[in-house]
Write a protein that holds these residues in place. Sequence first.
Motif, PDB file in Angstrom:
ATOM      1  N   GLU A   1       2.595 -33.103  -0.775  1.00 30.07           N
ATOM      2  CA  GLU A   1       1.485 -32.389  -1.402  1.00 30.07           C
ATOM      3  C   GLU A   1       0.152 -32.692  -0.716  1.00 30.07           C
ATOM      4  OE1 GLU A   1       1.908 -30.111  -3.769  1.00 30.07           O
ATOM      5  OE2 GLU A   1       4.060 -30.491  -3.547  1.00 30.07           O
ATOM      6  N   GLU A   2       0.159 -33.581   0.252  1.00 33.51           N
ATOM      7  CA  GLU A   2      -1.084 -33.962   0.913  1.00 33.51           C
ATOM      8  C   GLU A   2      -1.525 -32.907   1.917  1.00 33.51           C
ATOM      9  OE1 GLU A   2      -0.767 -37.768   2.703  1.00 33.51           O
ATOM     10  OE2 GLU A   2      -0.017 -38.760   0.896  1.00 33.51           O
ATOM     11  N   LYS A   3      -2.826 -32.793   2.088  1.00 29.69           N
ATOM     12  CA  LYS A   3      -3.353 -31.904   3.123  1.00 29.69           C
ATOM     13  C   LYS A   3      -3.257 -32.635   4.455  1.00 29.69           C
ATOM     14  CE  LYS A   3      -7.334 -28.972   4.182  1.00 29.69           C
ATOM     15  NZ  LYS A   3      -6.554 -27.732   4.112  1.00 29.69           N
TER      16      LYS A   3
ATOM     17  N   PHE B   1       4.774 -33.318   4.907  1.00 26.95           N
ATOM     18  CA  PHE B   1       3.460 -33.709   4.416  1.00 26.95           C
ATOM     19  C   PHE B   1       3.396 -33.829   2.889  1.00 26.95           C
ATOM     20  CE2 PHE B   1       2.556 -31.051   8.304  1.00 26.95           C
ATOM     21  CZ  PHE B   1       2.351 -32.129   9.152  1.00 26.95           C
TER      22      PHE B   1
END
Length: 254
Positions: free
Chosen positions: A68-70, A66
């Motif tokens: 750094e994305e949530k 993923f």
Amino acid sequence: MVQKERQGGVLLLTLNRPERLNALTGEVLEELWAALQEANQDQEVRAVLLTGAGRAFSAGQDLTEFGEEKPDYEAHLRRYNRVVEALSRLEKPLVVAVNGPAAGAGMSLALWGDYRMAADGASFSTAFVRIGLVPDSGMSFLLPRLVGLAKAQELLLLSPRLSAEEALALGLVHRVVPAEKLLEEALAVAQELAQGPTRAYVLTRRLLLESHRLSLSEALALEAVLQGEAGRTLDHEEGVRAFREKRPPRFQGR
């Protein structure tokens, strides 16, 4: 990512990211799903064996996927759910050989085996709460059926690391063998199943998965329907013929 190898009537599937402890990504899940579809469509495949490469079965979801994305877990789990549905509806018996740690979704996948074998150095951990998540990939469905509600609560809330022997005592696996013999022993079981009445195995799995939600009357009715289906197979005809002729049956998976 997922290595495929034919061993007679057995399709050997190996999760093949040993450098990442066979952690699962969208790409791995897509390849696993496709391999299960291939197994269903190939009449020469009579059993499937699933294991991991290197020193782990699977460490579960690869969180680095993923970046750094949530993550949108609800969307991401559609990939897992498609694989779980494929495992639960697989038209061939499934043997799982747990060669090392099986954690999180990796443990969930392992539990879907019709026959589960572990190396003596393998371990199991539900792991989800350790990163603030709930169980997925069917673990909330299977775990209480295998170990009971109270034990499932303990394993999910405290997430202990279970040894292979502890997993055997709880019924998470059927057998523990020395690591160096795991693949040989698991392949022998898969080859034995590959010689059996394939449709009867699959219908038996369906009965067991359905049993917890059915009343006695409903279970009896489903047994009758599926027995009717099994009774129309060529393997049933061969089984009866072999019984009358006092010889071992020669099932063809049809």
